[in-house]
Enzyme design. Structure first.
Site, PDB file in Angstrom:
ATOM      1  CG  HIS A 373     -14.101  53.988 -38.464  1.00 25.25           C
ATOM      2  ND1 HIS A 373     -14.638  55.165 -38.883  1.00 25.25           N
ATOM      3  CD2 HIS A 373     -12.973  54.295 -37.819  1.00 25.25           C
ATOM      4  CE1 HIS A 373     -13.863  56.156 -38.513  1.00 25.25           C
ATOM      5  NE2 HIS A 373     -12.843  55.648 -37.858  1.00 25.25           N
ATOM      6  CD  GLU A 613     -25.609  51.844 -46.882  1.00 21.24           C
ATOM      7  OE1 GLU A 613     -25.158  51.416 -45.813  1.00 21.24           O
ATOM      8  OE2 GLU A 613     -24.898  52.412 -47.748  1.00 21.24           O
ATOM      9  CG  ASP A 637     -25.312  54.141 -43.176  1.00 19.89           C
ATOM     10  OD1 ASP A 637     -25.174  55.042 -42.334  1.00 19.89           O
ATOM     11  OD2 ASP A 637     -24.357  53.513 -43.662  1.00 19.89           O
ATOM     12  NE  ARG A 647     -23.654  53.564 -38.430  1.00 15.74           N
ATOM     13  CZ  ARG A 647     -23.251  52.840 -39.474  1.00 15.74           C
ATOM     14  NH1 ARG A 647     -23.667  53.147 -40.708  1.00 15.74           N
ATOM     15  NH2 ARG A 647     -22.469  51.804 -39.322  1.00 15.74           N
ATOM     16  CB  CYS A 684     -25.121  43.356 -45.034  1.00 16.10           C
ATOM     17  SG  CYS A 684     -25.188  44.967 -45.817  1.00 16.10           S
TER      18      CYS A 684
HETATM   19  C1  PEP Z   1     -25.166  49.485 -42.949  1.00 21.28           C
HETATM   20  O1  PEP Z   1     -25.231  50.719 -43.064  1.00 21.28           O
HETATM   21  O2  PEP Z   1     -26.063  48.779 -42.493  1.00 21.28           O
HETATM   22  C2  PEP Z   1     -23.938  48.787 -43.347  1.00 21.28           C
HETATM   23  C3  PEP Z   1     -23.862  47.476 -43.369  1.00 21.28           C
HETATM   24  O3  PEP Z   1     -22.861  49.564 -43.644  1.00 21.28           O
HETATM   25  P1  PEP Z   1     -21.917  50.242 -42.541  1.00 21.28           P
HETATM   26  O4  PEP Z   1     -22.356  49.759 -41.183  1.00 21.28           O
HETATM   27  O5  PEP Z   1     -20.538  49.834 -42.868  1.00 21.28           O
HETATM   28  O6  PEP Z   1     -22.181  51.693 -42.779  1.00 21.28           O
HETATM   29 MG    MG Z   2     -23.787  51.704 -44.300  1.00 22.22          MG
END
Ligand code: PEP
Ligand code: MG
Length: 758
Positions: A373, A613, A637, A647, A684
């Site tokens: 984040h 995910e 994810d 990650r 996404c």
């Molecule tokens: C993802 O995991 O690709 C995603 C879009 O969610 P976040 O990056 O917020 O975990």
């Molecule tokens: Mg995610």
């Protein structure tokens, strides 16, 4: 006269201005009770503060009861309606108090005249801070809307009150002094790290290491002396700069950063901070030395604290020290902030990033690994960020001239003219590729197939670029930021205001809300859950929501209400089974039924989707596609969990490979299942804007891409340059390979990556 409690909540600015104008806690609390009583047309409004040690609530401010009761009236936890509300961590609304078994009235303060009683606990997560109480003569006077209004106000108050308490506790628990860390200065001219956000930053290095007690520069011995009056002027200037920052940030980042500078103001008006510096000056200590001494003492105490909430304040104290020093030596207001500086920090919190961004920081170098984040917030704010090892970060001396290429993760020390010239050119090229006015409204492949580009929204401030880059809607709204940066779970009303703005500003285009995705590396400092050995495998995302139904329902109701006009969708992160999805969906249906009963508008047609995910979700993708209205691939994810590569862990970042054959096949399977069951599918994660992988994604059938919208032009041009036939041929070839090396060789052959990169 009508109650104006909705005005009061909507106009959160009013509370902020109370906080700004009444920097003394007593004065602030008094202003709050006066204002709440006025807006809610209540005869009485009171605030009680809870003391954990003796488990008692003490009346601290009141409008309507006898003032002499302040500090005198005390309630044990569970005693009276107020004590019960605080013990049970929930609002209690009573129509006729005199008939309630729990009612306890205090003789002599004229409480007996009031029948309607509403007590709302002031909480930070599950920690009890106090209670906000309203009373009225008329029976059954308070409604469920009043309860919501008071909850929203109590959430704001929690921040203010707790800051004051934390400062006091920190001082009381001061521990042994910290030994300053000696720096080993690097002789290298280039340092390599990992990109966490993009862009180029130029500036001088400034270390925010809380373990280093040299946190506020000691004065130049030849500097002219400053009087006590000079110091008072500097305090006044500092206060107005912070108030201005508070106002500006509350305007620009209303969804996440309301009251974010409140701790600054509280420390500044703290007798033991400003008062002590003043005393030192009056007893002969040079003013700059007095500031440095007291600031360093505070930093030492705060940084040693075992409580994360107190360690968070280290930055605030250092910032104040810098501002006071600079204001004392009469620098321009702008020089008091972080412009032309690149901050080096071991650890940064999202709230630090927001504050430093408001203070014009150029970029960040972080040495503790970057949480997802933090990276996302920096990208939203357009601040370059590079992660490097602790050893390398410690070698950069303060004041060193730096140029940071956050795209490549490279830091140049003392860059020469050629380096500057090269980056001027690159910056120009970047501007050309990110010029929103070149973006066409519709995206099509070379052969005319329509492709849709949506925006990923993290902060409401992302909406402006989303509109400029002609996003066709919001494909992913990461709803956790208002939760992460604030000091408590935002109540339904407050969330509704944020989500409604999001919908309104997208002007009728579709919006996909994602329910809260906290846990993993996105921790809430105020949620006292047991610490987990493997947080990425623990109480994260939908698991947290399903276990905390009250919080989940408040968010769902706020989403549903914001989407009353239609066109919004809700999706659940980290779904691992059909059962997860069905349970989440049934809770949405319950919220819909509740809203219907209450006569609150929402849309029954709100579509419900699954974020793909987890490997387990891929295995049951057919069943998920049958149940859900849509699927969205969260590739960040998906890669992490399929490949078992954290990650955020730099040590294994080379293993985090989007082009691993298992990932390619999983994506293909998800898209095929969606097509088979006639369901909409999109992607996404960061992969959706990766130029190397776009032909593959198009080739397997993806047509909806939700991306960091500043990359929209690059994606659009790439899509324009390729036909479906070419894309499908590439995708089929890539799906046939069983080895990473074969796919890499193929990508090089197709000129999608150069050999050095692979
Ligand atoms: C993802 O995991 O690709 C995603 C879009 O969610 P976040 O990056 O917020 O975990
Ligand atoms: Mg995610």
């Amino acid at each position: 006269m009508k109650k104006k409690n909705v005005d009061l909540i909507c106009d959160i600015a009013e509370l902020i201005s109370l906080a700004e104008n009444g920097r003394d806690r007593k004065e602030l609390l008094q202003k709050v009770v006066t204002s709440v009583a006025k807006h809610m047309l209540a005869d009485v409004c009171s605030i009680y503060i809870y003391d954990e040690d003796d488990r008692q609530l003490t009346l601290r401010a009141t409008q309507g009861l006898d003032e002499a009761a302040i500090g005198v009236v005390k309630l044990r936890l569970g005693e009276g309606i107020t004590g019960r509300a605080v013990r049970e961590l929930r609002p209690i609304c009573v129509g006729t108090a005199s008939q309630s078994a729990s009612y306890k009235f205090f003789p002599g303060i004229h409480e007996e005249e009031y029948e309607a009683f509403l007590a709302v606990p002031i909480l930070r997560g599950l920690r009890r801070i106090g209670a906000l109480v309203v009373q009225a003569r008329e029976t059954n006077y308070f409604t469920s809307n009043d309860v919501k209004a008071l909850r929203a106000i109590a959430a704001q108050l929690a921040t203010m009150i707790e800051n004051v308490q934390l400062l006091k506790e920190a001082r009381d628990k001061a521990e042994a002094p910290v030994v300053p860390v000696a720096k080993k200065v690097t002789t290298a001219s280039i340092l390599r790290g990992r990109s966490a956000s993009t862009g180029t930053a130029r500036g001088t290095a400034y270390t925010l290491d809380s373990a280093n007690s040299e946190s506020c520069a000691l004065p130049d011995p030849d500097a002219p002396p400053h009087s006590f009056e000079d110091f008072e002027t500097a305090v006044g200037k500092t206060a107005s700069q912070i108030e201005q920052l508070q106002r500006q940030t509350s305007e620009d980042l209303a969804d996440v950063a309301v009251l974010i500078f409140s701790a600054h103001l509280l420390i500044l008006e703290d007798e033991q901070f400003t008062g002590r510096i003043g005393n030192l000056i009056q007893t002969g200590t040079p003013a700059l030395k007095a500031i440095a001494t007291v600031v360093n003492e505070y930093v030492e105490v705060f940084s040693k604290s075992s409580m994360p909430l107190i360690r968070e304040k280290v930055l605030d104290v250092k910032d104040l020290g810098n501002r006071l020093t600079r204001n004392l030596i009469n620098e321009e207001a702008g020089e008091c902030d972080y412009r032309s500086q690149i901050i080096i920090a071991h650890e940064l919190l999202p709230s630090d990033i927001l504050k430093l961004s408001a203070e014009n920081v150029e970029g960040f170098i972080v040495s503790s690994g970057v949480t997802s984040h933090n990276a996302i917030i920096c990208r939203s704010l357009g601040i370059p960020m590079v992660a490097i090892s602790r050893e390398l970060a410690d070698g950069i001396p303060d004041g060193e001239e730096l140029l940071m290429d956050a795209e490549q993760g490279i830091i140049y020390l003392r860059p020469g003219a050629e380096v500057y010239a090269k980056y001027r050119e690159l910056d120009e090229a970047w501007k050309v590729m990110h010029n929103a006015s070149d973006m066409k409204a519709k995206t099509k492949t070379k052969c005319g197939e329509r492709v849709h580009i949506y925006a990923n929204i993290n902060l409401l401030s992302d909406l402006k670029p989303a509109r400029e880059f002609k996003a066709e809607g919001v494909g992913l709204y990461r709803s956790e930021f208002p939760f992460i940066v604030r000091n408590d779970f935002p109540p339904e009303e407050e969330q509704y205001i944020i989500y409604k703005k999001l919908v309104e500003q997208m002007e009728g285009k579709p919006v996909t809300f994602r329910t809260l995705d906290i846990g993993g590396d996105k921790m809430l400092s105020y949620y006292s859950n047991v610490s987990e050995a493997n947080p990425f495998l623990g109480m994260r995302a939908i698991r947290f929501s399903l276990q905390n139904r009250d919080i989940f329902c408040q968010q769902l109701r706020a989403f549903l209400r914001a989407g009353a006009g239609g066109g919004t969708r809700i999706m659940f992160p980290l779904i691992s089974s059909v059962d997860d999805f069905v349970e989440a969906r049934s809770i949405v249906y319950e919220c819909m039924d509740e809203l219907e009963e209450e006569g609150i508008p929402f849309s029954r047609d709100t579509q419900l989707g699954v974020m793909m995910e987890l490997p387990s979700a891929v295995e049951v993708v057919d069943e998920l596609a049958m149940e859900a209205d849509f699927l969205s691939i969260g590739s960040n994810d998906l890669i992490q969990y399929m490949l078992a590569v954290d990650r955020t862990n730099e040590q294994v970042s080379k293993l985090y490979l989007a082009h691993h054959p298992a990932i390619l096949r999983a994506i293909n399977r998800i898209v095929s299942a969606s097509e088979t069951h006639g369901k909409d599918v999109s992607i996404c994660g960061d992969l959706s804007a990766d130029p190397r992988m776009l032909p593959f994604l198009l080739g397997v059938g993806l047509r909806r891409f939700s991306i960091d919208i500043v990359n929209a032009l690059t994606v659009q041009r790439l899509v324009n340059s390729i036909s479906l036939e070419e894309a499908e041929e590439m995708a089929n070839a890539m799906l046939d390979f069983g080895r990473i090396s074969e796919i890499e060789a193929y990508l090089i052959d197709c000129n999608l990556v150069d050999a050095a990169e692979a």
